[in-house]
Design a protein around this motif. Structure first.
Motif, PDB file in Angstrom:
ATOM      1  N   ARG A 177      18.270  46.195  59.901  1.00 37.76           N
ATOM      2  CA  ARG A 177      18.673  47.583  60.161  1.00 37.76           C
ATOM      3  C   ARG A 177      17.540  48.417  60.761  1.00 37.76           C
ATOM      4  N   GLY A 178      16.300  47.920  60.621  1.00 32.20           N
ATOM      5  CA  GLY A 178      15.154  48.644  61.160  1.00 32.20           C
ATOM      6  C   GLY A 178      14.952  48.435  62.650  1.00 32.20           C
ATOM      7  N   PHE A 179      15.587  47.400  63.231  1.00 30.99           N
ATOM      8  CA  PHE A 179      15.400  47.185  64.668  1.00 30.99           C
ATOM      9  C   PHE A 179      16.715  46.907  65.396  1.00 30.99           C
ATOM     10  N   MET A 180      17.838  47.157  64.706  1.00 29.13           N
ATOM     11  CA  MET A 180      19.146  46.809  65.283  1.00 29.13           C
ATOM     12  C   MET A 180      19.446  47.552  66.580  1.00 29.13           C
ATOM     13  N   ASN A 181      18.894  48.734  66.730  1.00 30.01           N
ATOM     14  CA  ASN A 181      19.180  49.505  67.947  1.00 30.01           C
ATOM     15  C   ASN A 181      18.146  49.267  69.045  1.00 30.01           C
ATOM     16  N   ARG A 182      17.184  48.370  68.787  1.00 28.07           N
ATOM     17  CA  ARG A 182      16.166  48.090  69.809  1.00 28.07           C
ATOM     18  C   ARG A 182      16.435  46.781  70.542  1.00 28.07           C
ATOM     19  N   ILE A 183      17.007  45.800  69.846  1.00 31.41           N
ATOM     20  CA  ILE A 183      17.273  44.515  70.501  1.00 31.41           C
ATOM     21  C   ILE A 183      18.520  44.639  71.371  1.00 31.41           C
ATOM     22  N   SER A 184      18.682  43.701  72.315  1.00 29.39           N
ATOM     23  CA  SER A 184      19.827  43.756  73.223  1.00 29.39           C
ATOM     24  C   SER A 184      21.123  43.526  72.448  1.00 29.39           C
ATOM     25  N   ALA A 185      22.240  43.954  73.028  1.00 28.29           N
ATOM     26  CA  ALA A 185      23.536  43.758  72.374  1.00 28.29           C
ATOM     27  C   ALA A 185      23.813  42.272  72.179  1.00 28.29           C
ATOM     28  N   ARG A 186      23.335  41.458  73.119  1.00 25.58           N
ATOM     29  CA  ARG A 186      23.536  40.004  73.033  1.00 25.58           C
ATOM     30  C   ARG A 186      22.783  39.442  71.817  1.00 25.58           C
ATOM     31  N   GLU A 187      21.533  39.840  71.653  1.00 24.33           N
ATOM     32  CA  GLU A 187      20.771  39.348  70.501  1.00 24.33           C
ATOM     33  C   GLU A 187      21.280  39.956  69.193  1.00 24.33           C
ATOM     34  N   ALA A 188      21.803  41.182  69.261  1.00 26.75           N
ATOM     35  CA  ALA A 188      22.349  41.810  68.052  1.00 26.75           C
ATOM     36  C   ALA A 188      23.517  40.979  67.519  1.00 26.75           C
ATOM     37  N   GLU A 189      24.346  40.469  68.425  1.00 28.41           N
ATOM     38  CA  GLU A 189      25.477  39.636  67.994  1.00 28.41           C
ATOM     39  C   GLU A 189      24.971  38.386  67.267  1.00 28.41           C
ATOM     40  N   LEU A 190      23.958  37.737  67.828  1.00 31.35           N
ATOM     41  CA  LEU A 190      23.438  36.509  67.217  1.00 31.35           C
ATOM     42  C   LEU A 190      22.755  36.799  65.882  1.00 31.35           C
ATOM     43  N   ALA A 191      22.071  37.932  65.798  1.00 28.90           N
ATOM     44  CA  ALA A 191      21.384  38.291  64.550  1.00 28.90           C
ATOM     45  C   ALA A 191      22.387  38.586  63.440  1.00 28.90           C
ATOM     46  N   VAL A 192      23.421  39.335  63.795  1.00 23.57           N
ATOM     47  CA  VAL A 192      24.401  39.748  62.805  1.00 23.57           C
ATOM     48  C   VAL A 192      25.236  38.550  62.326  1.00 23.57           C
ATOM     49  N   MET A 193      25.481  37.653  63.244  1.00 26.81           N
ATOM     50  CA  MET A 193      26.239  36.445  62.912  1.00 26.81           C
ATOM     51  C   MET A 193      25.415  35.546  61.984  1.00 26.81           C
ATOM     52  N   THR A 194      24.137  35.409  62.319  1.00 24.92           N
ATOM     53  CA  THR A 194      23.236  34.569  61.518  1.00 24.92           C
ATOM     54  C   THR A 194      23.115  35.120  60.106  1.00 24.92           C
ATOM     55  N   ARG A 195      22.939  36.416  60.004  1.00 27.39           N
ATOM     56  CA  ARG A 195      22.814  37.015  58.671  1.00 27.39           C
ATOM     57  C   ARG A 195      24.113  36.837  57.883  1.00 27.39           C
ATOM     58  N   GLY A 196      25.230  37.148  58.534  1.00 35.35           N
ATOM     59  CA  GLY A 196      26.518  37.091  57.846  1.00 35.35           C
ATOM     60  C   GLY A 196      26.865  35.705  57.339  1.00 35.35           C
ATOM     61  N   ILE A 197      26.718  34.698  58.192  1.00 35.88           N
ATOM     62  CA  ILE A 197      27.145  33.347  57.787  1.00 35.88           C
ATOM     63  C   ILE A 197      26.195  32.769  56.736  1.00 35.88           C
ATOM     64  N   ASN A 198      24.897  33.074  56.852  1.00 37.00           N
ATOM     65  CA  ASN A 198      23.956  32.539  55.864  1.00 37.00           C
ATOM     66  C   ASN A 198      24.124  33.207  54.497  1.00 37.00           C
ATOM     67  N   VAL A 199      24.389  34.503  54.488  1.00 38.23           N
ATOM     68  CA  VAL A 199      24.620  35.183  53.205  1.00 38.23           C
ATOM     69  C   VAL A 199      25.866  34.601  52.542  1.00 38.23           C
ATOM     70  N   TRP A 200      26.912  34.360  53.353  1.00 37.33           N
ATOM     71  CA  TRP A 200      28.130  33.771  52.779  1.00 37.33           C
ATOM     72  C   TRP A 200      27.834  32.379  52.195  1.00 37.33           C
ATOM     73  N   GLN A 201      27.082  31.576  52.942  1.00 33.81           N
ATOM     74  CA  GLN A 201      26.755  30.232  52.427  1.00 33.81           C
ATOM     75  C   GLN A 201      25.985  30.313  51.110  1.00 33.81           C
ATOM     76  N   GLU A 202      25.031  31.246  51.041  1.00 35.81           N
ATOM     77  CA  GLU A 202      24.204  31.378  49.828  1.00 35.81           C
ATOM     78  C   GLU A 202      25.012  31.861  48.632  1.00 35.81           C
ATOM     79  N   ASN A 203      26.011  32.708  48.894  1.00 31.39           N
ATOM     80  CA  ASN A 203      26.774  33.320  47.793  1.00 31.39           C
ATOM     81  C   ASN A 203      27.975  32.496  47.351  1.00 31.39           C
ATOM     82  N   ASN A 204      28.167  31.343  47.970  1.00 31.15           N
ATOM     83  CA  ASN A 204      29.346  30.532  47.627  1.00 31.15           C
ATOM     84  C   ASN A 204      28.978  29.091  47.304  1.00 31.15           C
TER      85      ASN A 204
END
Ligand SMILES: [Zn+2]
Length: 322
Positions: free
Chosen positions: A126-153
């Protein structure tokens, strides 16, 4: 509905190739490609390059962290025939790790990994989400989301036994009862409540001083988006709203939400908050909001740049939302 081209995390460039996830032969081919790119995930964070924090730090398949990885990398997708993966190194614990800060609203600590370039570090997305490109933001958000789900299940929600990851990271199956588990997204309504020249903002317990944002809340089973907006505003402030309209949406993987942005008109102005739900709510005029956006208001700090609330309020200030 508003065009969402400027809502952080909301653009999709990647070919997710979901039909390849269950094809291990295909995934192995991608893993062997010299062009394969890996994003390292560590305890909710991904690495960024340089103090400017405007680029993610990617590594190739011959990087030590990838070569020494014992798990199955998660397949993110393809772009121009380049496969993208993420690996999870959350078991690594740096000497300066601050556990209390990691559980706080916003962790401003940065952590250098000895195997990654010196100029890169793991930082709060959240500290750099508005600085990286929209393309990298998609990959970052996807990586965080899927890994958190894997860890919590790790365990089956039906029988409590261990689950195992299959389909290149996108499914977990119970080793005991065979139940299938898929990544979940929690819908959250977030609303711009208007009354003439004013909007209704609130703040939750524990937020940074003076920070105010749009009211929001999780949707409940069996509820429409419109009903959820009406219920949440009523529960939190005792205000009835009408004419609920959808504006735009934003993936928000903190940890697994989809923010559904709406606008609604208040039928009254008298605010009576539920202190269990929120700490305060107040009406803010267009003029005061403009002051807050320019950093010249002493009463409120606006929602963080990059959040859907910031986007919706900005659109309202510009006259795009009635
Ligand atoms: Zn089970």
């Amino acid at each position: 509905m508003l065009e969402n081209e400027f809502v952080t995390f909301s653009q999709n460039f990647l070919d997710r190739s979901g039909n390849h996830r269950s094809n291990q032969k295909k995934i192995n081919e991608y893993l062997c490609k010299n062009s394969a790119q890996y994003l390292i995930y560590w305890r909710g964070k991904v690495p960024v390059v340089s103090d400017v924090r405007d680029q993610l730090c990617w590594v190739g398949r011959d990087h030590p962290l990838v070569l020494n990885y014992s798990g199955m990398p998660t397949f993110l997708g393809l772009e121009n025939d380049i496969p993208f993966f993420s690996i999870n190194i959350s078991s690594w614990l740096p000497g300066n790790y601050n556990e209390a800060a990691a559980g706080a609203f916003f962790d401003s600590n940065i952590y250098n990994h000895p195997d990654l370039p010196e100029s890169s570090f793991f930082a709060e997305l959240r500290g750099f989400m508005n600085r990286i490109s929209a393309r990298e933001a998609e990959l970052a958000v996807m990586t965080r989301g899927i890994n958190v789900w894997q860890e919590n299940n790790l365990y089956c929600s039906k029988c409590g036994n261990l689950t195992e990851i299959i389909n290149a990271g996108w499914q977990r199956n119970c080793v005991n009862c065979g139940a299938f588990h898929f990544p979940r997204t929690d819908p959250v309504v977030i609303m711009l409540v208007t009354h003439g020249n004013n909007i209704l903002l609130g703040r939750s317990h524990g937020w940074p001083d003076k920070m105010y944002s749009c009211l929001a809340g999780f949707m409940e089973p069996g509820e429409s988006i419109e009903a959820a907006v009406q219920r949440e505003v009523l529960e939190e402030t005792s205000i009835l709203v009408k004419n609920v309209r959808y504006l735009t949406s934003q993936p928000w993987p903190f940890p697994s939400s989809l923010m559904i942005g709406c606008v609604a008109e208040a039928l009254s102005k008298k605010v009576l908050i539920d202190p269990k739900e929120i700490e305060n709510a107040l009406w803010v005029s267009r003029e005061e909001m403009l002051e807050a956006f320019s950093g010249n208001n002493e009463r409120i700090y606006p929602a963080r740049v990059g959040s859907i609330a910031h986007f919706m309020i900005k659109k309202w200030l510009s006259g795009s939302i009635e």
